[in-house]
Design a protein around this motif. Sequence first.
Motif, PDB file in Angstrom:
ATOM      1  N   GLU A  66      -4.335   5.681 -13.068  1.00 47.71           N
ATOM      2  CA  GLU A  66      -3.089   5.887 -12.346  1.00 47.71           C
ATOM      3  C   GLU A  66      -3.343   6.775 -11.127  1.00 47.71           C
ATOM      4  OE1 GLU A  66       1.194   8.171 -12.927  1.00 47.71           O
ATOM      5  OE2 GLU A  66      -0.054   7.723 -14.672  1.00 47.71           O
ATOM      6  N   GLN A  67      -2.817   6.407  -9.986  1.00 49.44           N
ATOM      7  CA  GLN A  67      -2.954   7.181  -8.762  1.00 49.44           C
ATOM      8  C   GLN A  67      -1.580   7.373  -8.132  1.00 49.44           C
ATOM      9  OE1 GLN A  67      -5.746   5.070  -6.298  1.00 49.44           O
ATOM     10  NE2 GLN A  67      -7.521   6.021  -7.288  1.00 49.44           N
ATOM     11  N   VAL A  68      -1.427   8.515  -7.524  1.00 48.69           N
ATOM     12  CA  VAL A  68      -0.170   8.835  -6.856  1.00 48.69           C
ATOM     13  C   VAL A  68      -0.454   9.043  -5.379  1.00 48.69           C
ATOM     14  CG1 VAL A  68       1.777  10.418  -6.712  1.00 48.69           C
ATOM     15  CG2 VAL A  68       0.728   9.949  -8.931  1.00 48.69           C
ATOM     16  N   SER A  69       0.290   8.384  -4.541  1.00 53.29           N
ATOM     17  CA  SER A  69       0.179   8.619  -3.096  1.00 53.29           C
ATOM     18  C   SER A  69       1.481   9.231  -2.595  1.00 53.29           C
ATOM     19  CB  SER A  69      -0.108   7.304  -2.349  1.00 53.29           C
ATOM     20  OG  SER A  69       0.953   6.384  -2.519  1.00 53.29           O
ATOM     21  N   ASN A  70       1.347  10.113  -1.664  1.00 53.88           N
ATOM     22  CA  ASN A  70       2.488  10.847  -1.129  1.00 53.88           C
ATOM     23  C   ASN A  70       2.665  10.457   0.328  1.00 53.88           C
ATOM     24  OD1 ASN A  70       4.566  12.611  -0.861  1.00 53.88           O
ATOM     25  ND2 ASN A  70       3.316  14.441  -0.730  1.00 53.88           N
ATOM     26  N   GLN A  71       3.833   9.993   0.683  1.00 54.21           N
ATOM     27  CA  GLN A  71       4.097   9.597   2.057  1.00 54.21           C
ATOM     28  C   GLN A  71       4.984  10.628   2.734  1.00 54.21           C
ATOM     29  OE1 GLN A  71       4.785   5.449   3.386  1.00 54.21           O
ATOM     30  NE2 GLN A  71       6.775   6.160   4.075  1.00 54.21           N
ATOM     31  N   PHE A  72       4.531  11.106   3.899  1.00 52.81           N
ATOM     32  CA  PHE A  72       5.313  12.030   4.719  1.00 52.81           C
ATOM     33  C   PHE A  72       5.922  11.250   5.878  1.00 52.81           C
ATOM     34  CE2 PHE A  72       2.056  14.590   2.702  1.00 52.81           C
ATOM     35  CZ  PHE A  72       2.731  15.726   2.309  1.00 52.81           C
ATOM     36  N   THR A  73       7.228  11.259   5.959  1.00 55.57           N
ATOM     37  CA  THR A  73       7.922  10.656   7.094  1.00 55.57           C
ATOM     38  C   THR A  73       8.567  11.771   7.896  1.00 55.57           C
ATOM     39  OG1 THR A  73       8.381   8.673   5.773  1.00 55.57           O
ATOM     40  CG2 THR A  73       9.633   8.957   7.818  1.00 55.57           C
ATOM     41  N   ILE A  74       8.300  11.793   9.190  1.00 54.59           N
ATOM     42  CA  ILE A  74       8.711  12.926  10.019  1.00 54.59           C
ATOM     43  C   ILE A  74       9.630  12.455  11.138  1.00 54.59           C
ATOM     44  CG2 ILE A  74       7.907  14.817  11.483  1.00 54.59           C
ATOM     45  CD1 ILE A  74       5.332  14.836   9.925  1.00 54.59           C
ATOM     46  N   TRP A  75      10.776  13.128  11.249  1.00 53.15           N
ATOM     47  CA  TRP A  75      11.722  12.884  12.327  1.00 53.15           C
ATOM     48  C   TRP A  75      11.798  14.125  13.231  1.00 53.15           C
ATOM     49  CZ3 TRP A  75      12.617  11.176   7.405  1.00 53.15           C
ATOM     50  CH2 TRP A  75      12.971   9.832   7.223  1.00 53.15           C
ATOM     51  N   ILE A  76      12.152  13.911  14.485  1.00 51.96           N
ATOM     52  CA  ILE A  76      12.400  15.003  15.421  1.00 51.96           C
ATOM     53  C   ILE A  76      13.785  14.811  16.017  1.00 51.96           C
ATOM     54  CG2 ILE A  76      11.410  13.796  17.430  1.00 51.96           C
ATOM     55  CD1 ILE A  76      10.281  16.492  18.351  1.00 51.96           C
ATOM     56  N   THR A  77      14.453  15.892  16.371  1.00 49.45           N
ATOM     57  CA  THR A  77      15.809  15.789  16.892  1.00 49.45           C
ATOM     58  C   THR A  77      15.816  15.382  18.363  1.00 49.45           C
ATOM     59  OG1 THR A  77      15.769  18.143  17.371  1.00 49.45           O
ATOM     60  CG2 THR A  77      16.879  17.462  15.361  1.00 49.45           C
ATOM     61  N   LYS A  78      16.700  14.471  18.701  1.00 47.19           N
ATOM     62  CA  LYS A  78      17.004  14.159  20.098  1.00 47.19           C
ATOM     63  C   LYS A  78      18.295  14.854  20.527  1.00 47.19           C
ATOM     64  CE  LYS A  78      17.060   9.728  19.471  1.00 47.19           C
ATOM     65  NZ  LYS A  78      17.183   8.278  19.787  1.00 47.19           N
ATOM     66  N   GLY A  79      19.041  15.347  19.563  1.00 49.24           N
ATOM     67  CA  GLY A  79      20.309  16.038  19.815  1.00 49.24           C
ATOM     68  C   GLY A  79      20.787  16.598  18.501  1.00 49.24           C
ATOM     69  N   ILE A  80      22.028  17.061  18.432  1.00 45.26           N
ATOM     70  CA  ILE A  80      22.528  17.624  17.173  1.00 45.26           C
ATOM     71  C   ILE A  80      23.904  17.066  16.834  1.00 45.26           C
ATOM     72  CG2 ILE A  80      21.213  19.769  17.324  1.00 45.26           C
ATOM     73  CD1 ILE A  80      23.721  21.114  18.404  1.00 45.26           C
ATOM     74  N   ASP A  81      24.138  15.803  17.200  1.00 44.46           N
ATOM     75  CA  ASP A  81      25.466  15.253  17.000  1.00 44.46           C
ATOM     76  C   ASP A  81      25.635  14.587  15.638  1.00 44.46           C
ATOM     77  OD1 ASP A  81      25.388  14.268  20.440  1.00 44.46           O
ATOM     78  OD2 ASP A  81      26.297  16.063  19.554  1.00 44.46           O
TER      79      ASP A  81
END
Length: 401
Positions: free
Chosen positions: A307-322
């Motif tokens: 059994e293997q576990v993979s971890n996915q990092f998804t990264i967002w950055i802000t274009k505004g704060i609405d």
Amino acid sequence: MEAKLTTSYGNIPFIPLHVIEEILLRLDVQILFQCAFICRDWNALITSSDFISHSSKRTFDSRNQILLIRESAETRGSSSLSLSSRLSCCQPTYSLHWDNDQFDLLRTIKNPPVDDFKGTRLIGVSNGLVCLATKKPPKFILWNPTVRKYVWFPFMMTWDEAILSAEGFGFDCSSNDFKIVSLLYRRTDPFRFIIEVDSAWIFSYVSWSWKRLTIPSSWFAYRAEPPVFFNGVLYWRAYHEEEGSDDYDFILTFNLTHEVFGRILFPSDARLMGKISVVTTGDSLLLIQETYEWHFDESDEETDEDEQVSNQFTIWITKGIDNHESWMNIFSITSEMDPDHILGARKNGDLILYMDGGQILRFNPTTPTNLLVGAIEKSVSFRYHNESLYLLEKGEGVHSY
């Protein structure tokens, strides 16, 4: 204060004070602190509110930022002891590091008043000041490790055991004012975890006083996660209990200048699953989602050895704060690492990860993972830190060490 500085060295000419001020403003904060003891006129200048504010802006504008790493429990030469024994002999340590790939040590903060700080938790770091707080009922500490000064002050309201709190700390550049925000919730059922919003309060460093604020009654910050401070705004991970709403989790914001609360929705994809962290690189606000995938070797169904576990990092950055459309997906990366939590991020995009074994790792998808520091469980706080002279201008109640 006189416009010129006098001297007893014979024919040495007078130097106008405004020239002295321009010279001093170009000095390192540590040297400035030493210059404050040279003579009475220099002390009056360097400890004035205007000079401290100007000096702080120059330090910030130079981007000469360093890392503040707080280890609330560290052992030296005691690996053979039990965990309880190790913790009992631990001492809090504080150190400053350069923001480079090696995290080179700038200096260790010598002789912090650990007895006074015992049992405190870190609320935030901003513009040279470190904010700490005790548990119920909370008392707060503002500490400047550069000038070796700190001050205690209480929370000005009646406290009882049903009260729960979440705090944040930051610097308002528009008014040159440090502010502490305390969100209070009341446990309404002693047998079930049911809470309601009690009140919100803000402390001003300039006026040295508390005042009460209004917060929507259904907005609750996750108290175990300290907020992120970025560009004059505090960001808490939060949730609300409005009936019929699909947006259970969101980001609670507080603008220190306008002193108003707001809300930012997560990206639509981020609300589906996984653990979400909000961090800042110092230049950007990032939203990081961790999701896990389990992979099995179908050729051997009776064991879990493959059994293997993979971890996915998804990264967002802000274009505004609405709203949730203000987030832009930067990239997704997959790794076999499984961090306990994300401590923060560097300006170059490195993620600083805390691992279950106590290791602190610097992770970047384009470079190998490097060990930063070893520590006992959940003992390190990762913050950017600009040195300043604040607290020098405060008199009564400020302690030196």
